[in-house]
Write an enzyme that holds these catalytic residues in place. Sequence first.
Site, PDB file in Angstrom:
ATOM      1  N   TYR A 144       2.639  72.886  19.278  1.00 21.92           N
ATOM      2  CA  TYR A 144       3.344  72.426  20.485  1.00 21.92           C
ATOM      3  C   TYR A 144       4.843  72.600  20.284  1.00 21.92           C
ATOM      4  CZ  TYR A 144       5.016  69.098  24.101  1.00 21.92           C
ATOM      5  OH  TYR A 144       5.655  68.508  25.170  1.00 21.92           O
ATOM      6  N   ASP A 239       9.905  76.194  14.359  1.00 22.11           N
ATOM      7  CA  ASP A 239      10.091  74.967  15.137  1.00 22.11           C
ATOM      8  C   ASP A 239      10.051  73.797  14.151  1.00 22.11           C
ATOM      9  OD1 ASP A 239       8.596  73.464  18.106  1.00 22.11           O
ATOM     10  OD2 ASP A 239       9.880  72.642  16.536  1.00 22.11           O
ATOM     11  N   LYS A 267      14.476  65.383  17.117  1.00 22.69           N
ATOM     12  CA  LYS A 267      14.092  64.139  16.442  1.00 22.69           C
ATOM     13  C   LYS A 267      15.136  63.665  15.412  1.00 22.69           C
ATOM     14  CE  LYS A 267       9.260  65.294  17.317  1.00 22.69           C
ATOM     15  NZ  LYS A 267       8.671  64.326  18.249  1.00 22.69           N
TER      16      LYS A 267
HETATM   17  P1  KE4 Z   1      10.765  66.900  22.854  1.00 24.87           P
HETATM   18  O1  KE4 Z   1      11.030  67.716  24.093  1.00 24.87           O
HETATM   19  O2  KE4 Z   1       9.616  65.911  23.046  1.00 24.87           O
HETATM   20  O3  KE4 Z   1      12.017  66.258  22.287  1.00 24.87           O
HETATM   21  O4  KE4 Z   1      10.297  67.903  21.692  1.00 24.87           O
HETATM   22  C1  KE4 Z   1       9.217  68.756  21.942  1.00 24.87           C
HETATM   23  C2  KE4 Z   1       8.624  69.173  20.601  1.00 24.87           C
HETATM   24  C3  KE4 Z   1       8.931  70.423  20.108  1.00 24.87           C
HETATM   25  N1  KE4 Z   1       8.438  70.844  18.913  1.00 24.87           N
HETATM   26  C4  KE4 Z   1       7.629  70.040  18.182  1.00 24.87           C
HETATM   27  C5  KE4 Z   1       7.091  70.539  16.880  1.00 24.87           C
HETATM   28  C6  KE4 Z   1       7.285  68.749  18.647  1.00 24.87           C
HETATM   29  O5  KE4 Z   1       6.471  67.963  17.911  1.00 24.87           O
HETATM   30  C7  KE4 Z   1       7.791  68.300  19.875  1.00 24.87           C
HETATM   31  C8  KE4 Z   1       7.444  66.948  20.449  1.00 24.87           C
HETATM   32  N2  KE4 Z   1       6.567  66.148  19.682  1.00 24.87           N
HETATM   33  C9  KE4 Z   1       5.803  65.143  20.385  1.00 24.87           C
HETATM   34  C10 KE4 Z   1       4.861  64.475  19.400  1.00 24.87           C
HETATM   35  N3  KE4 Z   1       3.813  65.334  19.009  1.00 24.87           N
HETATM   36  C11 KE4 Z   1       6.692  64.163  21.074  1.00 24.87           C
HETATM   37  C12 KE4 Z   1       6.003  62.925  21.598  1.00 24.87           C
HETATM   38  C13 KE4 Z   1       5.778  62.996  23.083  1.00 24.87           C
HETATM   39  O6  KE4 Z   1       5.536  64.088  23.628  1.00 24.87           O
HETATM   40  O7  KE4 Z   1       5.853  61.905  23.703  1.00 24.87           O
END
Ligand code: KE4
Length: 425
Positions: A144, A239, A267
Amino acid sequence: MAGRKSEVLFGNSQELMPGGVNSPVRAFRAVHQNPVFIEKAKGSKIYDVDGNVYIDYVCSWGPGILGHAEEHVVDAVKAACENGLTFGAPTEKEYIIAKLVQEFMPSIEMLRLVNSGTEAAMSAIRAARGFTERDKIIKFRGCYHGHSDGLLVKAGSGALTQSVPDSLGVPQGYTESTLVAEYNDITSVEKLFEESGNEIAAVIVEPVAANMGVVPPARDFLNKLRNITNKHNSLLIFDEVITGFRLAPGGAQEYYDIVPDITVLGKIVGGGMPLAAYGGRKDIMEVVAPLGGVYQAGTLSGNPVAVTAGIETLKILGKNKEIYNKIEKNTTKLRNVMENTFGNSVCVNQAGSLMSVFFTCQKVIDYSTAVTSDTEKYAKYFCYMLENGVYIAPSQFEAMFISAAHTDEDIEITCDIIRKTAELL
Ligand code: KE4
């Protein structure tokens, strides 16, 4: 499960926000519960609105490597607020954090700050396409990279055909340039390059997959990705939104000694505030506006308050590198207890201070094996842990995050509760 105030708040919130939440996983639907609403957090603990306290292993999905409300970070953010919340103009702090990031990850010769991992990944791909003048990208099933249209795909019928949207609202045309390979299966990548090699701008990968649960890279997988992208003049995008500053100070690229062309960060880089970044080779990043023709912009990009939280967090990590040994050791303790408790009925994957327990007897090495997990068993496990004061991800396909704030006592209490779940499952 959820206390009375949480229930009332959840009922009200569902009137005004889809599912009562601002990100789907928070709704606890995968574990068939109503979510607890959180009032505050400090160190390794979070407190819900009904006064219940939990040892937190979600850590806001990763940012909380120092634990919640770390005092130096909070003090610095408070002071920054006194000087104004946002200017929409360049500040010295953006230079300071860019320099810090480069010290942690020398492959990042130049970067752009944005506000979320989604924005960073989306922009990194646009930069890769602009630099290579190619359209196609390869991603991996189960990985993701945020919710931008072109990345919400699932493998087409037969991984060599075009992908199909994996979300309503994404037009077919938006996913036609996204090819899907299998994580840890370099042959699936080779096949796509045989088909479309000179059209592929980049491969984007979670160097440790953590969005199908934690799935570490097979030996040499990342190195082989590096080689095949070099061979075809494609770019390798790491990523590191989750792994960055977590697996090691320099993230997965230090941990596995691989140099990507572009890195996506989120993060931890913001210490819990809305801050993310993409960056890498200078010659690539120079295609980004206003220098080059790849447009990307943002009102709150490089926001001085968020950058302050990031600077303080990275400074603490840089000065206290023993944190990494501590959090990896504590993660290993939890993994050992899980393996001893559940035996061969589970697969526990760990990478540094990231871990997942899969309720399957198969070795989880990719998406296909991850989805053999018994998600109903996971839901029961989740509920038992929550009832006993341990807050883990409300989904089988997420990671457990261990922070520097988790004490030996927290770990021992958690181990005892894990042992007790054996009777349950
Ligand atoms: P954000 O847009 O949520 O800040 O980041 C997206 C993203 C991009 N790349 C990786 C590897 C990620 O894990 C994420 C977002 N992670 C999720 C948890 N698996 C965020 C939690 C959520 O979606 O509420």
